[in-house]
Write a protein that holds these residues in place. Structure first.
Motif, short mmCIF file in Angstrom:
data_model
loop_
_atom_site.label_atom_id
_atom_site.label_comp_id
_atom_site.label_asym_id
_atom_site.label_seq_id
_atom_site.Cartn_x
_atom_site.Cartn_y
_atom_site.Cartn_z
N ARG A 1 27.03 37.81 53.01
CA ARG A 1 28.02 36.94 53.67
C ARG A 1 27.42 35.58 53.99
O ARG A 1 28.07 34.54 53.82
CB ARG A 1 28.54 37.59 54.95
CG ARG A 1 29.49 38.75 54.68
CD ARG A 1 30.15 39.24 55.93
NE ARG A 1 31.07 38.21 56.39
CZ ARG A 1 31.51 38.12 57.63
NH1 ARG A 1 31.14 38.98 58.54
NH2 ARG A 1 32.36 37.16 57.97
N GLY B 1 36.32 35.28 50.35
CA GLY B 1 37.44 35.87 51.08
C GLY B 1 37.41 37.39 51.01
O GLY B 1 38.18 38.06 51.67
N ALA B 2 36.50 37.92 50.19
CA ALA B 2 36.40 39.37 50.03
C ALA B 2 34.95 39.76 49.79
O ALA B 2 34.20 39.03 49.13
CB ALA B 2 37.25 39.82 48.85
N VAL C 1 33.08 43.51 48.77
CA VAL C 1 33.23 44.92 48.47
C VAL C 1 31.84 45.51 48.32
O VAL C 1 30.97 44.92 47.66
CB VAL C 1 34.03 45.14 47.16
CG1 VAL C 1 34.06 46.60 46.76
CG2 VAL C 1 35.45 44.61 47.33
N THR D 1 32.38 35.68 41.10
CA THR D 1 31.68 36.29 42.24
C THR D 1 30.44 35.49 42.59
O THR D 1 29.94 34.70 41.79
CB THR D 1 31.24 37.73 41.92
OG1 THR D 1 30.26 37.71 40.89
CG2 THR D 1 32.41 38.60 41.51
N ALA E 1 30.57 39.72 46.58
CA ALA E 1 31.45 38.83 47.33
C ALA E 1 32.16 37.90 46.36
O ALA E 1 31.59 37.50 45.34
CB ALA E 1 30.66 38.01 48.34
N SER E 2 33.39 37.58 46.69
CA SER E 2 34.20 36.72 45.84
C SER E 2 35.26 36.03 46.68
O SER E 2 35.55 36.46 47.80
CB SER E 2 34.88 37.56 44.75
OG SER E 2 35.69 36.74 43.93
N HIS F 1 38.30 36.15 45.99
CA HIS F 1 39.47 37.04 45.98
C HIS F 1 39.05 38.49 45.80
O HIS F 1 38.09 38.79 45.09
CB HIS F 1 40.43 36.63 44.85
CG HIS F 1 40.85 35.20 44.96
ND1 HIS F 1 41.79 34.78 45.88
CD2 HIS F 1 40.45 34.10 44.28
CE1 HIS F 1 41.94 33.47 45.76
NE2 HIS F 1 41.14 33.04 44.80
N ARG F 2 39.81 39.40 46.38
CA ARG F 2 39.45 40.82 46.39
C ARG F 2 39.42 41.44 45.00
O ARG F 2 38.59 42.30 44.71
CB ARG F 2 40.37 41.61 47.30
CG ARG F 2 41.79 41.75 46.79
CD ARG F 2 42.68 42.56 47.75
NE ARG F 2 44.00 42.72 47.20
CZ ARG F 2 44.98 41.84 47.27
NH1 ARG F 2 44.78 40.69 47.90
NH2 ARG F 2 46.15 42.08 46.71
N ALA G 1 36.11 40.92 43.34
CA ALA G 1 35.06 41.66 44.03
C ALA G 1 35.14 43.15 43.71
O ALA G 1 34.12 43.79 43.43
CB ALA G 1 35.17 41.43 45.54
#
Length: 158
Positions: free
Chosen positions: A19, A27-28, A30, A74, A98-99, A101-102, A105
């Motif tokens: 992060r 924003g995401a 996983v 990503t 991390a990306s 958008h989900r 990710a």
């Protein structure tokens, strides 16, 4: 970031580091954590011993991560994979992506763990509670799932 180590890892710290590196642009995020589980129906797993090919193993995992980054938008994925003697319920592997958008990710994380299971040079020897030992064989289903990522679709296995 690719790390192959004998020591356990702290998934929360690894997630926080990713992060921080994403610097608020993600924003995401996983993640996936794999654990030693029972493989035999009638006996508990006592130890799962993982061997690896040092140097080659890290390079192959980095290649897998590079492929994921080239397919999906990503940030640098995090992969930590352990080797040595691991006991029932211990952590084996951690993957985080991390990306912005989900969707990217999720797809990248799934791709990385699928490819790790079939392409990274690890060998697993299981010892059951009764003392029986055997080498864990790659499952056909895992190889087939990994192969679906090579089809020229939208990046989602079929």
């Amino acid at each position: 970031m690719v790390i192959v180590q004998e020591a356990d890892f702290d998934a929360a710290t690894l997630t926080a580091q990713l992060r921080e590196r994403a610097a608020g642009k993600a924003g995401a995020l996983v993640s996936f954590t794999g654990y030693v589980r029972d493989y035999a129906d009638n006996q508990a797993t006592h130890t799962l011993f993982l061997e690896h090919y040092p140097g080659m193993c890290e390079r192959e995992i980095q290649t897998i991560c590079d492929t994921a980054q080239s397919r999906w938008n990503t940030f640098e994925p995090v992969v930590v994979h352990r080797y040595g003697a691991l006991h029932h319920k211990e952590q084996i592997v951690f993957v985080a992506v991390a990306s912005a958008h989900r969707g990217d990710a999720f797809k990248a994380c799934e791709y990385i763990i699928d490819a790790l299971k079939t392409r990274a040079p690890f060998w697993k020897r299981e010892t059951l509670s009764g003392g029986e030992q055997f080498w864990v064989q790659q499952r056909d289903a895992d190889a087939q799932k990994t192969e679906t990522w090579n089809t020229p679709l939208s990046g989602t296995p079929s």
